[in-house]
Design a protein around this motif. Structure first.
Motif, PDB file in Angstrom:
ATOM      1  N   MET A   1       0.805  -1.212   0.000  1.00 37.19           N
ATOM      2  CA  MET A   1       0.000   0.000   0.000  1.00 37.19           C
ATOM      3  C   MET A   1       0.840   1.265   0.000  1.00 37.19           C
ATOM      4  O   MET A   1       0.328   2.350  -0.292  1.00 37.19           O
ATOM      5  CB  MET A   1      -0.953  -0.015   1.190  1.00 37.19           C
ATOM      6  CG  MET A   1      -1.843  -1.239   1.208  1.00 37.19           C
ATOM      7  SD  MET A   1      -3.246  -1.106   2.287  1.00 37.19           S
ATOM      8  CE  MET A   1      -4.320  -0.069   1.333  1.00 37.19           C
ATOM      9  N   GLU A   2       2.114   1.155   0.288  1.00 39.43           N
ATOM     10  CA  GLU A   2       2.995   2.313   0.225  1.00 39.43           C
ATOM     11  C   GLU A   2       3.788   2.361  -1.076  1.00 39.43           C
ATOM     12  O   GLU A   2       4.591   3.268  -1.274  1.00 39.43           O
ATOM     13  CB  GLU A   2       3.957   2.307   1.418  1.00 39.43           C
ATOM     14  CG  GLU A   2       3.254   2.564   2.753  1.00 39.43           C
ATOM     15  CD  GLU A   2       4.215   2.546   3.922  1.00 39.43           C
ATOM     16  OE1 GLU A   2       5.374   2.111   3.712  1.00 39.43           O
ATOM     17  OE2 GLU A   2       3.824   2.956   5.026  1.00 39.43           O
ATOM     18  N   SER A   3       3.528   1.420  -1.963  1.00 41.91           N
ATOM     19  CA  SER A   3       4.272   1.363  -3.225  1.00 41.91           C
ATOM     20  C   SER A   3       3.672   2.315  -4.263  1.00 41.91           C
ATOM     21  O   SER A   3       2.457   2.514  -4.301  1.00 41.91           O
ATOM     22  CB  SER A   3       4.259  -0.063  -3.782  1.00 41.91           C
ATOM     23  OG  SER A   3       2.951  -0.432  -4.194  1.00 41.91           O
ATOM     24  N   PRO A   4       4.521   2.915  -5.121  1.00 41.59           N
ATOM     25  CA  PRO A   4       4.017   3.777  -6.198  1.00 41.59           C
ATOM     26  C   PRO A   4       3.074   3.030  -7.149  1.00 41.59           C
ATOM     27  O   PRO A   4       2.128   3.615  -7.668  1.00 41.59           O
ATOM     28  CB  PRO A   4       5.298   4.227  -6.913  1.00 41.59           C
ATOM     29  CG  PRO A   4       6.375   4.087  -5.887  1.00 41.59           C
ATOM     30  CD  PRO A   4       5.987   2.902  -5.062  1.00 41.59           C
ATOM     31  N   PHE A   5       3.323   1.722  -7.366  1.00 38.50           N
ATOM     32  CA  PHE A   5       2.468   0.938  -8.256  1.00 38.50           C
ATOM     33  C   PHE A   5       1.034   0.901  -7.738  1.00 38.50           C
ATOM     34  O   PHE A   5       0.078   1.068  -8.496  1.00 38.50           O
ATOM     35  CB  PHE A   5       2.997  -0.491  -8.400  1.00 38.50           C
ATOM     36  CG  PHE A   5       2.051  -1.414  -9.137  1.00 38.50           C
ATOM     37  CD1 PHE A   5       1.953  -1.371 -10.520  1.00 38.50           C
ATOM     38  CD2 PHE A   5       1.240  -2.310  -8.441  1.00 38.50           C
ATOM     39  CE1 PHE A   5       1.075  -2.213 -11.199  1.00 38.50           C
ATOM     40  CE2 PHE A   5       0.360  -3.142  -9.099  1.00 38.50           C
ATOM     41  CZ  PHE A   5       0.278  -3.099 -10.490  1.00 38.50           C
ATOM     42  N   PHE A   6       0.880   0.688  -6.425  1.00 40.74           N
ATOM     43  CA  PHE A   6      -0.456   0.609  -5.846  1.00 40.74           C
ATOM     44  C   PHE A   6      -1.180   1.953  -5.987  1.00 40.74           C
ATOM     45  O   PHE A   6      -2.353   2.002  -6.372  1.00 40.74           O
ATOM     46  CB  PHE A   6      -0.377   0.217  -4.368  1.00 40.74           C
ATOM     47  CG  PHE A   6      -1.712   0.178  -3.681  1.00 40.74           C
ATOM     48  CD1 PHE A   6      -2.577  -0.893  -3.872  1.00 40.74           C
ATOM     49  CD2 PHE A   6      -2.123   1.221  -2.854  1.00 40.74           C
ATOM     50  CE1 PHE A   6      -3.804  -0.932  -3.251  1.00 40.74           C
ATOM     51  CE2 PHE A   6      -3.358   1.190  -2.235  1.00 40.74           C
ATOM     52  CZ  PHE A   6      -4.201   0.111  -2.435  1.00 40.74           C
ATOM     53  N   ARG A   7      -0.491   3.037  -5.675  1.00 38.08           N
ATOM     54  CA  ARG A   7      -1.126   4.347  -5.778  1.00 38.08           C
ATOM     55  C   ARG A   7      -1.553   4.653  -7.203  1.00 38.08           C
ATOM     56  O   ARG A   7      -2.675   5.087  -7.462  1.00 38.08           O
ATOM     57  CB  ARG A   7      -0.176   5.441  -5.276  1.00 38.08           C
ATOM     58  CG  ARG A   7      -0.793   6.831  -5.270  1.00 38.08           C
ATOM     59  CD  ARG A   7       0.259   7.905  -5.129  1.00 38.08           C
ATOM     60  NE  ARG A   7       1.172   7.912  -6.257  1.00 38.08           N
ATOM     61  CZ  ARG A   7       0.891   8.446  -7.447  1.00 38.08           C
ATOM     62  NH1 ARG A   7      -0.273   9.011  -7.664  1.00 38.08           N
ATOM     63  NH2 ARG A   7       1.779   8.415  -8.422  1.00 38.08           N
ATOM     64  N   LYS A   8      -0.648   4.407  -8.170  1.00 37.94           N
ATOM     65  CA  LYS A   8      -0.973   4.693  -9.572  1.00 37.94           C
ATOM     66  C   LYS A   8      -2.134   3.838 -10.058  1.00 37.94           C
ATOM     67  O   LYS A   8      -3.002   4.303 -10.795  1.00 37.94           O
ATOM     68  CB  LYS A   8       0.268   4.477 -10.444  1.00 37.94           C
ATOM     69  CG  LYS A   8       1.374   5.497 -10.203  1.00 37.94           C
ATOM     70  CD  LYS A   8       2.597   5.201 -11.052  1.00 37.94           C
ATOM     71  CE  LYS A   8       3.702   6.218 -10.785  1.00 37.94           C
ATOM     72  NZ  LYS A   8       4.935   5.910 -11.569  1.00 37.94           N
TER      73      LYS A   8
END
Length: 413
Positions: free
Chosen positions: A35-42
């Motif tokens: 949940m802290e990964s850029p992939f999840f946010r994007k």
């Protein structure tokens, strides 16, 4: 479940609302990492970038107590089951149930979902300042500079601006208070930085301008309406994150219709999903034959000034000598629907800024307190019957959860 890879977990968790993300992070280290990964946010943002009908936004009166127009639609993105305004009212009280406040009000809103709360406790009438996320209930207290004590403030204008990095992570925020005299002229300007934990005094070249409304926060900038000694309207902007000198961070923008006849008092609308500040008014122009023609014009603020992006016929309902409607705002997500309100007729007018088509709604259901009403055609909206067109401040929930960054010299509540 242990066999699922991080990318599969990201696809699954991205279908759930933002409000419970904080709880997910304490389930296990893998979920926290995902949940802290850029992939999840994007991935999450891309899934919901066109979900304007499921987003929450409102207009608040400048005293920070009443929502004028509250669109919540159970807010699928954030997982809200009640209007956004109810979260704002409880943001501080839920954190400090034993604290007794003489007065609590929201004095500023950021474009990333943070609010600035000014509170006066009953104990020696001590003043406190808080930055909070009303939905996640994350809240931090900022120490007050001696110049900001209640006895030192005359007519303060507050603002909060934020800065994000290339991965859209909230790095810092800055709080601004413009202290005005009884005449409206600026006395001083103080800036608090979360990076240093200190207040600093800023010198502004617009000390003789009169600030008339609350600030609008957008992209690290604050914007105010101001009037000069000749009673001319201006938009004064302040770039809180420029590398230039103090005087260069201030900018004045002349409104594009200063020399024309306009129908409404000037006001701006923030469209954070598009990253623009917009201005709308009905302008009288002279046709080739010498007759006057009224157009509903929409401008967008660019670095080089105001850009005209729409010019349509407003129809007979907004033309003529007697107009009962006044503009409320522009839809902050699609930037194509303008809302007008008639307090006299108790009706709402929607105008499509691309086609000029309009719809009028006057069927409302009164709530139990008889101060607010819900449009019968649209249960998402709640409209106040009090001060409907005076001192409106836009607040929009972003499409991502921005955590308040670690700060110096602050106390977490």
């Amino acid at each position: 479940m242990d066999s699922l890879t991080d990318d599969l977990w990201a696809l699954v968790l991205a279908k759930l609302p933002i409000r419970i993300f904080t709880c997910f992070k304490v389930v296990c280290k893998q979920w926290k990492s995902v949940m802290e990964s850029p992939f999840f946010r994007k991935h999450f943002v891309s899934m919901h970038e066109n979900s304007s009908s499921s987003s929450s936004w409102l207009l608040m009166s400048t005293d920070g107590r009443d929502a004028i127009m509250d669109y919540y639609h159970q807010c699928d993105i954030w997982g809200l089951k009640r209007p956004l305004s109810s979260f704002i009212k409880s943001a501080l009280n839920d954190k400090n149930p034993n604290q007794k406040y003489l007065d609590v009000k929201v004095v500023a809103y950021s474009d990333l979902g943070l609010i600035l709360i000014y509170a006066i406790s009953k104990i020696k009438e001590k003043s406190s300042l808080y930055v909070a996320n009303p939905v996640s209930h994350e809240c931090v207290e900022i120490f007050l500079d001696p110049l900001l004590e209640k006895s030192q403030l005359c007519i303060p204008q507050w603002g909060i601006a934020t800065r994000v990095d290339e991965n859209d992570i909230l790095l810092s925020f800055k709080v601004v208070v413009v202290n005005r005299g009884l005449s409206g002229a600026m006395l001083n300007c103080l800036i608090y930085s979360s990076e240093t934990g200190m207040w600093s005094l800023d010198n502004t070249p617009f000390s003789k301008y009169f600030f008339t409304e609350s600030s609008i926060s957008l992209n690290g900038n604050l914007h105010w309406f101001a009037i000069n000694k000749d009673s001319q309207d201006f938009l004064i902007s302040m770039d809180l994150y420029t590398n230039s000198t103090s005087s260069d961070r201030w900018r004045v923008s002349h409104f594009p219709d200063l020399e024309k006849t306009i129908k409404f008092d000037r006001s701006c609308c923030r469209t954070p999903c598009h990253g623009f500040l917009m201005y709308i008014n009905i302008v009288s122009t002279t046709k080739v034959d010498g007759s006057l023609e009224e157009k509903l014009c929409v401008w967008r603020l660019q670095s080089e000034g105001w850009q005209l992006i729409s010019q349509i016929s407003p129809g007979s309902i907004l033309t003529g000598d007697f107009i009962n409607y006044a503009p409320l705002t522009i839809n902050p997500f699609d930037a194509k629907t303008a809302y007008f309100w008639s307090e006299k007729q108790e009706s709402m007018l929607y105008i499509n800024l691309h086609t000029g088509k309009s719809l009028t709604y006057n069927q409302f259901e009164l709530t139990s307190n008889r101060r607010t009403m819900i449009p019968a055609h649209d249960p998402r909206a709640v409209i106040s019957l009090k001060n409907t067109c005076v001192g409106l401040v836009p607040f929009v929930l972003p499409q991502w959860l921005y955590r308040i960054p670690n700060m110096v010299a602050v106390r977490r509540v």
